[in-house]
Motif scaffolding. Structure first.
Motif, mmCIF file in Angstrom:
data_model
loop_
_atom_site.group_PDB
_atom_site.id
_atom_site.type_symbol
_atom_site.label_atom_id
_atom_site.label_comp_id
_atom_site.label_asym_id
_atom_site.label_seq_id
_atom_site.Cartn_x
_atom_site.Cartn_y
_atom_site.Cartn_z
ATOM 1 N N VAL A 122 -21.610 17.231 45.287
ATOM 2 C CA VAL A 122 -21.812 15.792 46.570
ATOM 3 C C VAL A 122 -20.015 16.083 45.889
ATOM 4 O O VAL A 122 -19.604 14.841 45.033
ATOM 5 N N ASP A 123 -19.445 15.365 46.916
ATOM 6 C CA ASP A 123 -18.192 15.084 47.349
ATOM 7 C C ASP A 123 -17.574 13.228 47.535
ATOM 8 O O ASP A 123 -18.247 14.088 49.309
ATOM 9 N N ILE A 124 -17.052 13.007 47.460
ATOM 10 C CA ILE A 124 -17.023 11.617 48.123
ATOM 11 C C ILE A 124 -14.874 11.420 47.879
ATOM 12 O O ILE A 124 -14.951 11.067 46.929
ATOM 13 N N TYR A 125 -14.196 11.523 48.887
ATOM 14 C CA TYR A 125 -13.140 11.005 49.953
ATOM 15 C C TYR A 125 -12.784 9.381 50.062
ATOM 16 O O TYR A 125 -13.364 9.425 50.900
ATOM 17 N N ASP A 126 -11.638 8.649 49.196
ATOM 18 C CA ASP A 126 -11.002 8.273 50.495
ATOM 19 C C ASP A 126 -10.025 8.643 51.240
ATOM 20 O O ASP A 126 -9.846 9.718 50.460
ATOM 21 N N ASN A 127 -9.312 7.926 51.839
ATOM 22 C CA ASN A 127 -7.726 8.488 52.341
ATOM 23 C C ASN A 127 -6.391 9.262 51.270
ATOM 24 O O ASN A 127 -5.953 9.406 51.861
ATOM 25 N N GLY A 174 -12.249 7.330 54.999
ATOM 26 C CA GLY A 174 -12.604 8.685 53.739
ATOM 27 C C GLY A 174 -13.631 10.032 54.134
ATOM 28 O O GLY A 174 -13.512 10.187 55.382
ATOM 29 N N SER A 175 -14.282 10.690 53.342
ATOM 30 C CA SER A 175 -15.105 11.765 54.054
ATOM 31 C C SER A 175 -15.218 12.500 52.908
ATOM 32 O O SER A 175 -15.407 11.642 52.319
ATOM 33 N N VAL A 200 -7.664 16.000 51.795
ATOM 34 C CA VAL A 200 -7.987 14.790 53.000
ATOM 35 C C VAL A 200 -6.829 14.975 54.158
ATOM 36 O O VAL A 200 -5.971 15.035 53.757
ATOM 37 N N GLY A 201 -7.397 14.718 55.228
ATOM 38 C CA GLY A 201 -6.421 15.226 56.473
ATOM 39 C C GLY A 201 -6.715 17.063 57.171
ATOM 40 O O GLY A 201 -6.097 16.565 57.560
ATOM 41 N N GLY A 202 -7.251 17.387 56.075
ATOM 42 C CA GLY A 202 -7.211 18.664 56.865
ATOM 43 C C GLY A 202 -8.748 19.132 57.222
ATOM 44 O O GLY A 202 -8.566 20.543 57.652
ATOM 45 N N ALA A 203 -9.259 18.334 57.293
ATOM 46 C CA ALA A 203 -10.888 18.779 57.994
ATOM 47 C C ALA A 203 -9.980 18.345 59.240
ATOM 48 O O ALA A 203 -9.187 18.040 59.801
ATOM 49 N N SER A 204 -10.975 18.676 60.343
ATOM 50 C CA SER A 204 -10.849 18.926 62.072
ATOM 51 C C SER A 204 -10.740 17.170 62.317
ATOM 52 O O SER A 204 -11.527 16.385 61.104
ATOM 53 N N SER A 237 -18.220 19.074 55.520
ATOM 54 C CA SER A 237 -18.701 17.818 55.451
ATOM 55 C C SER A 237 -17.963 17.035 57.011
ATOM 56 O O SER A 237 -18.536 17.514 57.918
ATOM 57 N N ALA A 238 -18.114 15.625 56.333
ATOM 58 C CA ALA A 238 -17.968 14.840 57.262
ATOM 59 C C ALA A 238 -17.350 13.627 57.362
ATOM 60 O O ALA A 238 -17.020 13.124 56.020
ATOM 61 N N PRO A 239 -16.304 13.204 58.201
ATOM 62 C CA PRO A 239 -15.528 12.078 57.767
ATOM 63 C C PRO A 239 -16.148 10.507 58.195
ATOM 64 O O PRO A 239 -17.297 10.172 58.238
ATOM 65 N N VAL A 240 -15.350 9.403 57.596
ATOM 66 C CA VAL A 240 -16.230 8.115 57.036
ATOM 67 C C VAL A 240 -15.655 7.366 57.345
ATOM 68 O O VAL A 240 -14.613 7.203 57.329
#
Length: 673
Positions: A91-96, A163-164, A114-118, A136-139
């Motif tokens: 599990v990976d959690i990112y902020d911006n 985030g994501s 970050v930002g590379g996803a759709s 992946s899913a956006p937060v």
């Protein structure tokens, strides 16, 4: 495939039925099992994918506050809670700005940036491998922390992505599920196929055993000819077919018995027919020979007249030669008279040969002959037999084709027609003979009543008699039918003409007019081949130089005068001749001679011992001695038989002296080689 079906053809019907139905059912079961397994695995894959999307979306919602406030502890607790699902591995959690949590089997963070996803607000698949899937899913947050639902509110509110999250899922459970589905389908298919096979084997016996019994019964009928019955059992259709077969076999049994009886009767009829056919052929030969004798009897007067003329010429010119011999310088006259004697003798010889050939019992021997010369030879034999009040004229075309026919039978046809013409004209009138080519487009044969077309060699014999009435014309060629008085004819003449002409593939057309006469037109198919034996004039053979004038000759003939004549001939040529008038005396002389003989010339027909018997005894003692056999007429002596027993020469009497001397010279010359 060909090998498979070729081997099936060699199986019994029941086994064929089981194999074919089994093959079809296995194909259906395998196809169904493969389709079911494919569909089940496809559903399992879709469910796994949907579950992964739901868990990723859930993690994104749960991580909103932790990401918004940058709380790593809260984020870790949320991440730890996700590991309660066994197929989540990381599990990976990112902020911006940075990675907040990285937990799982691999500490290596995802390739996701970050930002590379759709820009989509829904979860999406980042990576799909054989063993792992990564989602992946956006937060994101919305104003007043309200839940954003475009489909319900219909408002176009743009959320703020803060985030994501990224989750790495293991596909081990999915693979295990797929394998279980496939194994389950295989097991179910096997069980289902086994159940169907048992049912098929049990039901096929009800179908195939009655059919096998029917087949075995039919084979026994074919192999042994026995008429058996089959057991009526099985399904309704099979019982009905068995009853129909038994009824058919009963009918066949009856017909077979009737056929056997008919065959027995037919065989008896064939045997009777063959016997009647042989008897008829024998009777036909006897009838032909009898009619020949009848015709010869009618010719006797004319033949005797000719022979008296020949003898008169021979005796007269011989007497003149003796008288001239007493006068000096009459050599030319003597030669002339003696030549006349020889000429008359040759004419008598020719007449005898014709009569012998005509009267001889022999099978038909067709050969290609010159039609004109064959007709002239037949007429020459008949001229002297007709009354002086009947004139004969002959007209032969130059371009007449050859024909294939037995010459003796042709002479018999001409003789029959001439004798009928003589009787029709009552000894006075004319006979016109024409020979030429004739082309017909169609007429009905007077004897066989078939339509005739084509090119033929036509022989026409026309008389100036009284003609033939229509009633007699219908029966003209029937055996034993005659209009002559009793004792004046057998009624065989024209029936023989019919048989001979049609036996050589010819036809007959009769033209008659009462008070004017009758014309018999004989049509023969032309032959393209050349004549087998060209007719040659009889000439005196040139005598070659004697090979050995001192040779010893044993001459044997029971006719004293003829033996003396031939002996003087040999002595005149320088041979040493011993003349014997008996074959027994000749054999004794040969066996007791001090000096052997170089050649033997013997007659055939002699009392007590024939020339052939003498030759056999001499050749048994000396196989190399040359022997010449002479015969006037003997059906048991011919050139082929003489050669087979070792006789070197064969002559028919009367023979030319030059020919005899030449054969003697040739035999002596070959014997000394």
């Amino acid at each position: 495939m060909k090998i498979f079906f070729g081997r099936i053809e060699n199986l019994r019907f029941r086994h064929q039925l089981i194999v074919l139905f089994g093959f079809a059912l296995v194909t259906i079961i395998v196809t169904t099992s493969v389709g079911t397994a494919w569909f089940a695995t496809r559903v399992a894959t879709d469910n796994f994918n949907q579950q992964c999307l739901s868990l990723t979306s859930l993690l994104a919602r749960q991580s909103r506050l932790a990401v918004l406030y940058g709380s790593a502890e809260s984020a870790e607790e949320i991440a730890m809670a996700m590991f309660s699902f066994s197929h989540i591995k990381r599990v990976d959690i990112y902020d911006n700005n940075e990675l907040i949590v990285n937990m799982g089997q691999s500490s290596k963070p995802s390739m996701y940036q970050v930002g590379g996803a759709s820009n989509s607000l829904t979860p999406n698949l980042l990576y799909r491998g054989d063993k792992h899937w990564e989602f992946s899913a956006p937060v994101y947050i919305v104003e007043d922390n309200a839940e954003f639902d475009m489909s319900i509110t219909g408002q176009s509110i743009q959320p703020e992505v803060i985030g994501s999250v990224v989750i790495l899922f293991s596909t081990e459970n999915l693979i295990a599920l797929k394998n279980n589905i496939i194994i389950g389908n295989v097991i179910i298919s096997i069980i289902f196929a086994f159940i169907i096979a048992l049912f098929l084997m049990r039901y096929s016996r009800r179908v195939t055993i009655p059919l096998q019994n029917l087949s075995d019964t039919m084979e026994s009928v074919q192999d042994m000819g026995t008429v058996n019955r089959v057991d009526v059992a099985g399904t309704y259709e099979l019982r009905k077919m068995g009853k129909a077969f038994n009824q058919m076999m009963s009918t066949l049994d009856q017909q077979n018995n009737a056929l056997i009886e008919n065959n027995r009767e037919l065989k008896n009829h064939i045997q009777k027919y063959e016997l009647a056919k042989r008897v008829r052929a024998q009777l036909e030969k006897q009838l032909i020979q009898a009619h020949k004798m009848e015709a010869i009897g009618q010719l006797t007067g004319g033949i005797a007249h000719d022979f008296n003329n020949f003898l008169g010429s021979i005796l007269g010119f011989a007497a003149l030669a003796l008288r001239m011999n007493r006068k000096p310088d009459q050599k030319e006259k003597i030669d002339e008279y003696l030549n006349e004697v020889v000429h008359a003798g040759n004419r008598a010889k020719s007449l005898v040969e014709q009569m012998l050939a005509f009267s001889r019992k022999s099978s038909v021997s067709a050969q290609v002959v010159n039609a004109a010369k064959a007709i002239e030879g037949a007429i020459k034999l008949l001229k002297s037999t007709l009354p002086s009040g009947i004139s004969i004229s002959v007209d032969c075309s130059d371009n007449v084709s050859n024909i294939k026919i037995d010459v003796v039978q042709l002479e018999q046809v001409v003789m029959n027609l001439f004798l009928n013409a003589k009787d029709a004209m009552k000894g006075e009138g004319s006979i016109i003979v024409r020979l030429g080519m004739h082309s017909t487009t169609g007429f009905v044969c007077s004897s066989c009543h078939e339509k005739v077309e084509g090119e033929f060699v036509q022989l026409s014999i026309k008389d100036s008699g009284s003609g033939i009435i229509s009633n007699d014309l219908e029966h003209l060629f029937e055996p034993f039918y005659t209009t002559k008085e009793v004792g004046q004819g057998s009624g065989l003449g024209l029936s023989m003409v019919h048989g001979i002409v049609h036996g050589h593939f010819g036809h007959i057309r009769v033209d008659t007019e009462l008070g004017v006469g009758t014309c018999f037109n004989l049509l023969f198919p032309p032959a393209t081949e050349q004549p087998d034996e060209p007719i040659a004039e009889v000439t005196e053979e040139v005598i070659k130089n004697c090979y050995n004038k001192g040779a010893r000759v044993l001459l044997v003939d029971d006719d004293i005068s003829l033996a003396k004549c031939i002996g003087l001939l040999f002595e005149g040529e320088g041979y040493q001749v011993t003349v014997k008038n008996s074959a027994i005396d000749a054999l004794s002389t040969y066996n007791n001679a001090d000096i052997g003989y170089d050649i033997i010339v013997t007659d055939q027909a002699m009392p007590k011992m024939t020339g052939l018997e003498l030759a056999k005894q001499v050749l048994a003692k000396d196989p190399e001695i040359p022997i010449i056999l002479c015969t006037g007429f003997d059906r048991y002596a011919n050139e082929e038989l003489c050669k087979s027993i070792g006789i070197k020469g064969f002559l028919k009497k009367p023979f030319d002296h030059g020919k005899l001397l030449n054969i003697v010279n040739e035999c002596l010359e070959k014997n000394d080689e």
